[in-house]
Design an enzyme around this catalytic site. Structure first.
Site, PDB file in Angstrom:
ATOM      1  N   SER A 208       0.738  -1.162  -0.001  1.00  0.00           N
ATOM      2  CA  SER A 208      -0.019  -0.041   0.053  1.00  0.00           C
ATOM      3  C   SER A 208       0.943   1.319  -0.106  1.00  0.00           C
ATOM      4  O   SER A 208       0.437   2.107  -0.617  1.00  0.00           O
ATOM      5  CB  SER A 208      -0.902   0.051   1.327  1.00  0.00           C
ATOM      6  OG  SER A 208      -0.475  -0.139   2.366  1.00  0.00           O
TER       7      SER A 208
ATOM      8  N   MET B  96       8.547  -8.067   4.982  1.00  0.00           N
ATOM      9  CA  MET B  96       8.456  -8.540   6.613  1.00  0.00           C
ATOM     10  C   MET B  96       9.862  -9.330   6.812  1.00  0.00           C
ATOM     11  O   MET B  96       9.640 -10.383   7.593  1.00  0.00           O
ATOM     12  CB  MET B  96       7.198  -9.607   6.377  1.00  0.00           C
ATOM     13  CG  MET B  96       5.989  -9.160   6.150  1.00  0.00           C
ATOM     14  SD  MET B  96       5.523  -7.804   7.342  1.00  0.00           S
ATOM     15  CE  MET B  96       5.380  -8.591   8.802  1.00  0.00           C
TER      16      MET B  96
ATOM     17  N   ASN C  62      10.865   3.181   6.708  1.00  0.00           N
ATOM     18  CA  ASN C  62       9.887   2.130   7.034  1.00  0.00           C
ATOM     19  C   ASN C  62       8.913   2.996   7.637  1.00  0.00           C
ATOM     20  O   ASN C  62       9.178   4.061   8.479  1.00  0.00           O
ATOM     21  CB  ASN C  62      10.586   1.309   8.025  1.00  0.00           C
ATOM     22  CG  ASN C  62       9.240  -0.160   8.234  1.00  0.00           C
ATOM     23  OD1 ASN C  62       8.807  -0.492   7.304  1.00  0.00           O
ATOM     24  ND2 ASN C  62       9.214  -0.235   9.616  1.00  0.00           N
TER      25      ASN C  62
ATOM     26  N   HIS D 162       5.960   2.499  10.721  1.00  0.00           N
ATOM     27  CA  HIS D 162       5.479   1.341  11.885  1.00  0.00           C
ATOM     28  C   HIS D 162       4.182   2.026  12.348  1.00  0.00           C
ATOM     29  O   HIS D 162       4.202   3.020  12.571  1.00  0.00           O
ATOM     30  CB  HIS D 162       6.653   1.222  12.876  1.00  0.00           C
ATOM     31  CG  HIS D 162       6.178   0.273  13.902  1.00  0.00           C
ATOM     32  ND1 HIS D 162       6.534  -1.162  13.381  1.00  0.00           N
ATOM     33  CD2 HIS D 162       5.644   0.425  14.924  1.00  0.00           C
ATOM     34  CE1 HIS D 162       6.058  -1.961  14.631  1.00  0.00           C
ATOM     35  NE2 HIS D 162       5.511  -0.981  15.554  1.00  0.00           N
TER      36      HIS D 162
ATOM     37  N   GLN E  62      -3.851   3.819   9.721  1.00  0.00           N
ATOM     38  CA  GLN E  62      -3.801   3.748   8.446  1.00  0.00           C
ATOM     39  C   GLN E  62      -4.165   5.004   7.567  1.00  0.00           C
ATOM     40  O   GLN E  62      -3.648   5.278   6.620  1.00  0.00           O
ATOM     41  CB  GLN E  62      -4.498   2.406   7.831  1.00  0.00           C
ATOM     42  CG  GLN E  62      -3.835   1.195   8.362  1.00  0.00           C
ATOM     43  CD  GLN E  62      -4.648  -0.018   7.682  1.00  0.00           C
ATOM     44  OE1 GLN E  62      -5.758   0.042   7.229  1.00  0.00           O
ATOM     45  NE2 GLN E  62      -3.969  -1.050   7.439  1.00  0.00           N
TER      46      GLN E  62
ATOM     47  N   GLU F 123      -0.999   7.173   7.605  1.00  0.00           N
ATOM     48  CA  GLU F 123      -0.047   6.613   7.017  1.00  0.00           C
ATOM     49  C   GLU F 123       0.648   7.235   5.769  1.00  0.00           C
ATOM     50  O   GLU F 123       1.800   7.628   5.994  1.00  0.00           O
ATOM     51  CB  GLU F 123       0.198   5.102   7.029  1.00  0.00           C
ATOM     52  CG  GLU F 123       0.093   4.333   8.448  1.00  0.00           C
ATOM     53  CD  GLU F 123       0.089   2.846   8.375  1.00  0.00           C
ATOM     54  OE1 GLU F 123       0.477   2.206   9.446  1.00  0.00           O
ATOM     55  OE2 GLU F 123      -0.355   2.562   7.109  1.00  0.00           O
TER      56      GLU F 123
END
Length: 195
Positions: free
Chosen positions: A12, A89, A106, A108, A175, A178
């Site tokens: 995404s 992952m 990244n 989180h 979300q 983000e």
């Protein structure tokens, strides 16, 4: 910036940032995506979106050093200068971390350092926030280093934890912030590179 992405599932963040680049909201060019999962929707999307794409996993490269070299060769071959983990992952190897030091981001789904570290990803993070009784959660964009979720923080967005929140309601609220948070962090990284 020439953006590369590593994704394990849907990708995404890669999709959001590629759209932002193509809409002129981020001065960057998305060029490549690799996945450790041959069946990931992110890999299929990258092919359709015209990005260089590759399946690079321990199934293809059982030796971790060989996998690290393969990922690095793919990224360099595509001309990537900034790497974004989009739900990737797996831990990165020393070759990739060294070549892209200070240029691997990244996101989180909590306010690091709370609820970070090995095994803390996705729904596990939101469940831990709820179980701990935290009054707020959010998202954190950080630089990736050898330690899981331990790199320097570039940006945070806070969201309240509301009475009666479920894992799904909290997850949706996190979300929702983000994409723009990651976009803002990349803009900041790009402007620092020009300074």
């Amino acid at each position: 910036m020439r953006l590369g992405f590593l994704a394990s599932h849907g990708g995404s963040a890669a999709r959001f940032l590629t759209a932002a680049c193509r809409e002129g909201r981020l001065d960057a060019v998305p060029v490549a995506l690799a996945s450790n999962n041959s069946g990931s929707p992110a890999l299929a999307w990258a092919r359709e979106a015209g990005l260089a794409s590759a399946h690079l996993s321990a199934a293809r490269f059982p030796d971790p050093d060989e996998l690290d070299r393969a990922i690095l060769a793919f990224l360099r071959g595509a001309g990537v200068d900034t790497l974004v983990l989009s739900g990737y992952m797996k831990a990165l190897g020393p070759g990739v971390l060294g070549a892209y030091a200070g240029r691997v981001l990244n996101i989180h789904p909590s306010l690091l350092p709370r609820h970070g570290g090995r095994g803390m990803y996705g729904d596990r993070v939101h469940a831990a926030v709820l179980a701990s009784g935290d009054a707020e959660s959010g998202a954190t964009v950080h630089l990736v280093t050898a330690g899981i979720d331990e790199g320097p923080v570039l940006a945070r967005a806070r969201v309240p934890v509301r009475p009666g929140d479920t894992l799904e309601s909290l997850k949706a609220r996190v979300q929702a912030v983000e994409g723009e948070l990651l976009l803002s962090a990349l803009r900041g990284l790009g402007s620092r590179a020009l300074a």
